[in-house]
Motif scaffolding. Sequence first.
Motif, PDB file in Angstrom:
ATOM      1  N   SER A 188       0.841  -1.184   0.000  1.00 16.09           N
ATOM      2  CA  SER A 188       0.000   0.000   0.000  1.00 16.09           C
ATOM      3  C   SER A 188       0.882   1.241   0.000  1.00 16.09           C
ATOM      4  O   SER A 188       2.049   1.191   0.408  1.00 16.09           O
ATOM      5  N   VAL A 189       0.312   2.328  -0.477  1.00 18.68           N
ATOM      6  CA  VAL A 189       1.028   3.598  -0.487  1.00 18.68           C
ATOM      7  C   VAL A 189       0.621   4.356   0.775  1.00 18.68           C
ATOM      8  O   VAL A 189      -0.565   4.532   1.056  1.00 18.68           O
ATOM      9  N   GLU A 190       1.614   4.759   1.558  1.00 17.68           N
ATOM     10  CA  GLU A 190       1.370   5.422   2.841  1.00 17.68           C
ATOM     11  C   GLU A 190       2.270   6.640   2.961  1.00 17.68           C
ATOM     12  O   GLU A 190       3.298   6.746   2.293  1.00 17.68           O
ATOM     13  N   VAL A 191       1.891   7.544   3.851  1.00 24.18           N
ATOM     14  CA  VAL A 191       2.704   8.712   4.164  1.00 24.18           C
ATOM     15  C   VAL A 191       3.397   8.444   5.500  1.00 24.18           C
ATOM     16  O   VAL A 191       2.760   8.069   6.478  1.00 24.18           O
ATOM     17  N   VAL A 192       4.718   8.613   5.508  1.00 24.85           N
ATOM     18  CA  VAL A 192       5.540   8.307   6.686  1.00 24.85           C
ATOM     19  C   VAL A 192       6.466   9.481   6.950  1.00 24.85           C
ATOM     20  O   VAL A 192       6.956  10.103   6.014  1.00 24.85           O
TER      21      VAL A 192
END
Length: 139
Positions: free
Chosen positions: A2-6
């Motif tokens: 999944s594409v996530e913001v970190v």
Amino acid sequence: MSVEVVDSSTIVNFVEDEEAFSSLVRDWFISLDTDQDGVLSYKEMLKEWRSLRLLETHYGVDVKVDEAELGKVYDSLFLQFDHDSNGVVDLDDFGAEMKKMMMAVADAIGSLPVQMVLVEDGFLKRAVDVESAAKRLAA
């Protein structure tokens, strides 16, 4: 995946959440301990590293890797995990090294948010999930 913001705080907060971080470390350790003897041998860790193919690919494309050099990298990596130099990695060694690695990733990312593709059961994805759950509880 999944594409996530970190960002660094996502990772630091996860590492500092002793229950969540220790649970993931323990689960991963158990999955790597294929002979169930309570420690990780070089062979068990090598199997995992080879399956990840981190050094054998570049942006998903296979690259030619010198096997002797690759062996030296894996030897060196194992020594990083084997804190007491007894030839095996116990849960404490494994957890301590994973904590150092996660904190190094946090330092590298910095405070600005970065969008990343994350493996579903990986450490960074778990960090994002813990952070999301905390935000939902706070709302």
